[in-house]
Design a protein around this motif. Structure first.
Motif, PDB file in Angstrom:
ATOM      1  N   UNK A 298       0.798  -1.225   0.000  1.00 45.39           N
ATOM      2  CA  UNK A 298       0.000   0.000   0.000  1.00 45.39           C
ATOM      3  C   UNK A 298       0.835   1.282   0.000  1.00 45.39           C
ATOM      4  N   UNK A 299       2.139   1.141  -0.105  1.00 41.77           N
ATOM      5  CA  UNK A 299       2.981   2.328  -0.136  1.00 41.77           C
ATOM      6  C   UNK A 299       3.111   3.014   1.207  1.00 41.77           C
ATOM      7  N   UNK A 300       2.908   2.264   2.279  1.00 40.48           N
ATOM      8  CA  UNK A 300       3.056   2.829   3.620  1.00 40.48           C
ATOM      9  C   UNK A 300       4.528   2.809   4.021  1.00 40.48           C
ATOM     10  N   UNK A 301       4.922   3.646   4.972  1.00 41.31           N
ATOM     11  CA  UNK A 301       6.336   3.670   5.392  1.00 41.31           C
ATOM     12  C   UNK A 301       6.786   2.315   5.935  1.00 41.31           C
ATOM     13  N   UNK A 302       7.981   1.912   5.527  1.00 41.14           N
ATOM     14  CA  UNK A 302       8.580   0.671   6.014  1.00 41.14           C
ATOM     15  C   UNK A 302       9.479   1.000   7.194  1.00 41.14           C
ATOM     16  N   UNK A 303       9.219   0.368   8.309  1.00 39.63           N
ATOM     17  CA  UNK A 303      10.002   0.650   9.507  1.00 39.63           C
ATOM     18  C   UNK A 303      11.435   0.146   9.355  1.00 39.63           C
ATOM     19  N   UNK A 304      12.371   0.911   9.906  1.00 39.86           N
ATOM     20  CA  UNK A 304      13.762   0.482   9.935  1.00 39.86           C
ATOM     21  C   UNK A 304      14.581   0.879   8.730  1.00 39.86           C
ATOM     22  N   UNK A 305      13.992   1.588   7.765  1.00 38.94           N
ATOM     23  CA  UNK A 305      14.756   2.009   6.588  1.00 38.94           C
ATOM     24  C   UNK A 305      15.518   3.293   6.927  1.00 38.94           C
ATOM     25  N   UNK A 306      16.854   3.304   6.803  1.00 33.86           N
ATOM     26  CA  UNK A 306      17.630   4.509   7.128  1.00 33.86           C
ATOM     27  C   UNK A 306      17.240   5.684   6.228  1.00 33.86           C
ATOM     28  N   UNK A 307      17.363   6.876   6.767  1.00 36.44           N
ATOM     29  CA  UNK A 307      17.010   8.062   5.989  1.00 36.44           C
ATOM     30  C   UNK A 307      18.017   8.334   4.881  1.00 36.44           C
ATOM     31  N   UNK A 308      19.269   7.927   5.106  1.00 32.53           N
ATOM     32  CA  UNK A 308      20.319   8.144   4.111  1.00 32.53           C
ATOM     33  C   UNK A 308      20.942   6.812   3.740  1.00 32.53           C
ATOM     34  N   UNK A 309      21.098   6.569   2.441  1.00 34.63           N
ATOM     35  CA  UNK A 309      21.670   5.311   1.964  1.00 34.63           C
ATOM     36  C   UNK A 309      23.181   5.312   2.172  1.00 34.63           C
ATOM     37  N   UNK A 310      23.779   4.139   2.143  1.00 31.26           N
ATOM     38  CA  UNK A 310      25.233   4.020   2.291  1.00 31.26           C
ATOM     39  C   UNK A 310      25.975   4.679   1.140  1.00 31.26           C
ATOM     40  N   UNK A 311      25.272   4.847   0.017  1.00 32.43           N
ATOM     41  CA  UNK A 311      25.912   5.498  -1.123  1.00 32.43           C
ATOM     42  C   UNK A 311      25.886   7.017  -0.997  1.00 32.43           C
ATOM     43  N   UNK A 312      25.170   7.536   0.023  1.00 32.18           N
ATOM     44  CA  UNK A 312      25.187   8.963   0.287  1.00 32.18           C
ATOM     45  C   UNK A 312      23.964   9.733  -0.149  1.00 32.18           C
ATOM     46  N   UNK A 313      23.040   9.116  -0.860  1.00 34.87           N
ATOM     47  CA  UNK A 313      21.851   9.832  -1.335  1.00 34.87           C
ATOM     48  C   UNK A 313      20.693   9.579  -0.374  1.00 34.87           C
TER      49      UNK A 313
END
Length: 379
Positions: free
Chosen positions: A308-323
């Motif tokens: 449903x496109x709801x927020x997924x818990x535990x996903x970091x705000x910034x990726x390891x690649x920097x974006x």
């Protein structure tokens, strides 16, 4: 065989002989008529029943009368052991009697169901997939019979709906998204339309009762006419069932179209994806661990959030690649590993299928890193 044996008794107590309209369901025998005729009917049942193996139990027999006939009923059945009541009695999973008794009966059932929803909600905190399957395939079927057989109970079922919305859904979905009326309506839709088939009992009660009356109308007329020889037209009943199914599906599609007009474009896009063939199989199948059909707590919660496109818990705000990070980026980032995982899943599935029919099937080996090693080549 039991029904054939009971038919002998019904010949002795037929309507033509004692003017009591009756119907038998397995070992439950029910009659309706004047109190004086019912007394004769009861006497014949006690006299002829034991000879064919049917022994009536007076302590389990109930005479329901109108208030103005209560005294007469008590007088005629005095000493018989039959309970005489002017309120009503539970009968074959439903209830016959006054509106007050019906309300009390349904409220007691709803109270038990609310407790069961609470127990299932506790289970959903650790095993949401199993809890969801138990609810959709089991628990919500329990109140279907009551909705079909007792009219005008939508109001009485609202506490059950409140328990589902405020207790079960938060425990199952574990999302910070507020479950409003639109989200709740979406979840009531079948999986093939993008929902989860977590039905709302109070909204379906009137419709299911009306459908039940229409489906059993022919049989009801035969019981009233005491026509034991005629047969119901099964083809007509089948067509009626198909019509009801089409009407329900049309109403569901109309509900979905209305929701699309008020929901976010991203959510609408997710619903379209969920309607693809096979996209909802993980919801409709039973969570059989031996077949690999089970999802653990994190997998189930994340799958619903992605659906449903709801927020997924535990996903970091910034990726390891920097974006800046989001669900779409985690699936496409070359540094995150999901690209390789998707490739490896297709590779491994193909290899496993080939091993069923071929020999010496192997997958590409993992290459060792070349850090600190010189790579020379000559021509």
């Amino acid at each position: 065989m039991y029904a054939l044996g009971l038919s002998v008794l019904q010949d002795e107590i037929s309507y033509e002989k004692i003017l009591v309209k009756q119907v038998a369901y397995t070992d439950d025998l029910t009659g309706a008529g004047k109190i004086s005729d019912l007394k004769k009917w009861w006497t014949l049942v006690k006299k002829n029943g034991p000879t064919i193996g049917y022994t009536p139990n007076a302590t389990k027999s109930i005479l329901i009368v109108k208030p103005e006939h209560y005294e007469n009923g008590v007088r005629l059945f005095n000493g018989s052991g039959v309970t005489v009541t002017k309120d009503g009695q539970r009968h074959l999973g439903a209830v016959i009697g006054t509106e007050e008794l019906k309300a009390k009966y349904v409220e007691e059932k709803v109270s038990d169901w609310v407790k069961e929803v609470g127990i299932l909600s506790g289970m959903a905190k650790t095993e949401p997939h199993a809890a969801y399957s138990a609810f959709t395939h089991g628990l919500q079927r329990q109140w279907s019979f009551v909705k079909r057989t007792i009219p005008n109970i939508s109001r009485l079922l609202r506490p059950l709906e409140e328990s589902i919305r405020k207790t079960f859904l938060p425990a199952l979905l574990k999302t910070n998204i507020f479950i409003g009326d639109d989200e709740r309506e979406l979840l009531t839709l079948p999986p093939r339309l993008g929902g989860m088939e977590i039905t709302s009992p109070d909204k379906l009660a009137q419709e299911e009762n009306r459908n039940s009356i229409n489906l059993t109308r022919t049989l009801t007329k035969k019981i009233i006419a005491q026509d034991a020889k005629g047969e119901t037209d099964q083809n007509a009943i089948l067509e009626l069932k198909k019509t009801m199914s089409r009407n329900r599906q049309s109403a569901q599609v109309e509900s979905l179209e209305r929701l699309k007009n008020v929901m976010l474009d991203e959510t609408v896009r997710k619903i379209h994806i969920a309607q693809e063939t096979g996209a909802s199989n993980w919801l409709t199948c039973l969570p059989i661990r031996a077949k690999g059909f089970t999802l653990n707590k994190q997998e189930f919660v994340d799958a619903v959030a992605l659906r449903y496109g709801w927020p997924v818990e535990g996903v970091p705000k910034t990726c390891a690649c920097g974006v800046p990070n989001n669900v779409d980026h985690t699936r496409t980032c070359k540094k995150g590993g999901f690209v390789c995982i998707r490739h490896d899943e297709v590779r491994d599935l193909t290899a496993n299928m080939l091993r069923e029919v071929c020999r010496d099937v192997s997958t590409e080996p993992t290459l060792l890193p070349l850090n600190g090693m010189a790579n020379t080549c000559s021509t």
